[in-house]
Structure formats: C-alpha cells, structure tokens
Design a protein around this motif. Sequence first.
Motif, PDB file in Angstrom:
ATOM      1  N   ASP A  71     -75.941   3.984  19.609  1.00 42.98           N
ATOM      2  CA  ASP A  71     -75.727   2.546  19.801  1.00 42.98           C
ATOM      3  C   ASP A  71     -75.716   1.832  18.447  1.00 42.98           C
ATOM      4  OD1 ASP A  71     -75.729   2.812  22.592  1.00 42.98           O
ATOM      5  OD2 ASP A  71     -77.917   2.744  22.656  1.00 42.98           O
ATOM      6  N   ALA A 112     -72.394   2.346  16.828  1.00 41.62           N
ATOM      7  CA  ALA A 112     -71.349   1.514  17.444  1.00 41.62           C
ATOM      8  C   ALA A 112     -71.463   0.075  16.955  1.00 41.62           C
ATOM      9  CB  ALA A 112     -71.483   1.570  18.969  1.00 41.62           C
ATOM     10  N   THR A 161     -67.813   2.317  25.120  1.00 41.03           N
ATOM     11  CA  THR A 161     -68.964   2.130  24.216  1.00 41.03           C
ATOM     12  C   THR A 161     -69.421   0.674  24.232  1.00 41.03           C
ATOM     13  OG1 THR A 161     -68.170   3.902  22.776  1.00 41.03           O
ATOM     14  CG2 THR A 161     -69.743   2.350  21.831  1.00 41.03           C
TER      15      THR A 161
END
Length: 519
Positions: free
Chosen positions: A292, A295, A328
């Motif tokens: 995460d 991203a 995502t």
Amino acid sequence: MGAVTSPEQGRLAGPLSMSVANLCHRLQSQVSARTAAGFAEVLRRLGAPLQVAVAGRIKSGKSTLVNALIGRRVAPTDIGECTRLVTRFQYGTVDRVEIVFTDGRKQVLPFAADGMIPAELGVDIDKVSHIEAYLTNAVLQGMTVIDTPGLGSLDAASVSRTEQLLGAAKHSEDEEGSDELDDTSRNAVAGAEAVLYVVTQGVRADDQQALAAFTAATASREAGPVNAIAVLNKADTIAPESVEGADGDVWKAATILSEKQASTLKPRVADVLPVIGLIAESAESGGFTSADADALRQLADLDDDVLQTMLISADIFTTWECDVPSGTRLRLLEKLDLFGISHAVEAIRKEPEITAGALRRSLLDASGLEAVRQRLSIVFAARADGIKAAAALASVTALAHASGDPGERQRVHDAIEVLLAKPEAHQLRLLEALTLVASGAVDMPEDLSEEVLRVGSNADIGAQLGKPGAPRPELAAHALERAGWWRSFASFGATPAQSRVAHVVHRAYFLMWQQVREA
C-alpha cells in the motif's frame, strides 16, 4: 478472605472492589441460595477486566472502531448474521470463538480464513444469546470490549439480545426455590460497566434515549459522565465549509462539531472526541502494508492537478486513467478513504524517504485513535475501581430486591450502609451524587451542577478543582474555601435532596484539601 483473592476471580481493581468483594463474601451465608449464586457472579465480575460496551447506530462504524481498539481486524464490519449479535472480546490464552446459546449450550467456532469471526455462523441465530471471542491480545487484559448490534435496526431480536446482555431489559421474576442463578438475577449483574458511544455527524434527538438504553453500572443505571464517553466517527466525511470557524480544515471542523455534540450529549457522556475509525483500523490492525505504501508513492509522483482532480470523489479516483492500477486504488480507498490517501500522499511529498512503518504511524496519528485511547484510560481505567465497585453494589442491591425476602433485603441494605460510611468509600458516594445530578434526579442550579460534574468526573485533583497545573498552596486554599461553601449550602437554602448531594461534595473538597496539604 480466601474467596476474595482466589485465582478464578482474577485481580481486583483496587481497595473499593476489595471492600465490596468482602461484603459479598460475608453475606453469602446470610442469604438464600439463589441470591448467594448471584453474589458469586458479582464476585466473578469484580475480578474481571472492566466491561466496556461499544454502542451506536447501525452504520456508525462501531465494529471498525472495535477492531482499531483491539488492534486486530476480527469483528465483521459488513452487515451479516454476526453484526446482529452481541460479541464480547476478552483476553484468552488461546484464540477461540464460542457461540453461546440461550439455553446455555456453547459451540466452538473456527475463525474465518481472513482471521475474522465468520459473518455467517451456520446455526439458528434466534437461539443464540451472544458470541464470546477470546484473543491473546494485551489490550484485552485490562478491558473487555463488547460490540453491540447497531441501534435503529428493524431487527427487534437484535435489540432484545443487546438489552439482555447489557442488563437494560426488565425481566419478570422467576419462581422461587431454585438454587440456579435465574434470568432476573443474571441480568442484574450482566450489564456493561462503561459505554463508548459512537455517533456520526448528525446527533439525533433520540441519541439521548439510545444512550439511556445502555446501562453502564448494571441494575439499569444509566450511562453518565463517570463511565461514558462518545466518539464522532468518520470525522473525515465532514465538509469543512459547513462548519463555521473551520477555515477549510477537516480535522478542525470535526473538533468544533465534537464540542457541539458534547454539549448536546452531556451530561450523559464525559466527552466527545473525533476519530476516523477506518484509518485507525487499517493502521493499527495490520491492514496497511508495504505494498500500500508503494502504491501511495506512485500516486505522490502524479502531477498535483491530476491528483487533486482524482481526489474529488471515490468514483473519479477509481476510474481516472493513470499508471496506478484501478484495483490497487480501490484497495487503498477501502482501507484509507480519500482523506487517508490525501494525508499519506502529503506525508510522502514532505518526506520522500519515509518508510512504510513511519507512514503507518503518520496515518495512525491522523486517525485520532490515540486521543480516544488516552481518554479511555483517564475516564475508565483510572477509575475502574470505583466504576466496578459501584456497579457491583448496584447488582447486589438488585439481587436483594429480586429475592422478595424483606429480611434479606434489610440485611443487604444495612451491610451496604456500613461499607459506605467508611472514609475510603467516599468515592462511591461521590459517583452516586454525580449520577443523581447528571440524570436530573436531583435538580441543582446550572453552575452548581457543573461544579458537581467537574468534581466527580475527573481523577486529577487540579482538574477536579478547576485549576489544572496550579501550585499546591493555591489548590489547598481553594479546596478548603469550596468545602466551607458547600457545607453552608447544605445547611442553609438547599432542599433535602440537594443537601444530601452538598454534604457529599463538601466531604470531597475536604478530602482533597487533606490530600494536597499532606502531599
């Protein structure tokens, strides 16, 4: 004394709990077998961690907040069978889930593959009383967290189950003669001892009634500033332009709104604190991963105009054409929402080398969870002894009343009066006076009500005196002056009910004066 400190009772919260435990132990041989069984349950509860019920309306984010507080994503947050049941999260040496049926049977349930309690239980939930979840979690060593079905649900069975486990339901007395702990007695001692009430932007008029429905100190005592706080959840969804004085800042808007809601919900709660449960859950329960963080770094590399456009709405964020895959972005949205994503991107842009761990901590700070935990510690943990002792005495009184034996009732009443006459029990008198004033049972002028609430709702002497941080001589002088004032008020001008409260407040100030002078 052996029964008071036996291992199965656990660790008592302090001297007041010890005094009540001794009282129960002494009375057990002087009451009926059924009442004695109720006292045994009171003793067991006295040795257990503080029972905190998390209450609120459906879709207020209660279960998400429960997961954040526990530090593990274990309570189902999507609507399902499980969210219609009361779930008690308590400490255990082995992780396990038990379904407790209304007839007393128990069935062990495996956790789902994702580590959560299964949303569907595979049993007839009409026959289920509640769920017990045991977790090897340090937080639960000091506090049992009770997740409740959302109020406002059309499911009457869910409301009934909540009321029964928390002690709010009124039950008819069972037939006499049984040695088993009957439903009336069991529910007299089953109430949560403290309440964390979850609201969102709009506090409705019946939130006051909803709070009253959650008994805090068993025996149908209502929640009050001694044992109840509220949180304004989903603080990130507040439009700052709708709150005067927010200056376009979401968190400032949430803080202002929380203060307004505190004035609406007081005196039933000690405080209202803003929190973002979703971000807190993701950051605290392991939901936020290094993938995460990577991203979010990709998003931070986008042109600012593009990113600001994407952050206008969830739909635009997930459908806009960019290098970060849509799946995502959807995952980030589910874990952090737009506010959390924006905060994380800003943190990365300020410090490009920030680690995933540091980013997680930044998100946790932004969630407001730490302030909620600190308030829980101040309001609940610091006064657990008084809260638990008051709850236990309320239960003991209810059990004696339910027995139907006037002699037994009198013996219990006399024993409680002797206990309350002891100097160390004054905290219980103060909690009782606070509850009477907060609930409106004793009518006081507004300025005196506020003073009683301040004296009774704080653990720190400076805060009790309304002079936090003041030097000791000033605190001592003020305590003595107020002690004299309340003694005069009790004798001249007060109604009989006000006089009883005034004598308690006078004694509280006098004890504070002694404590400050001897420190």
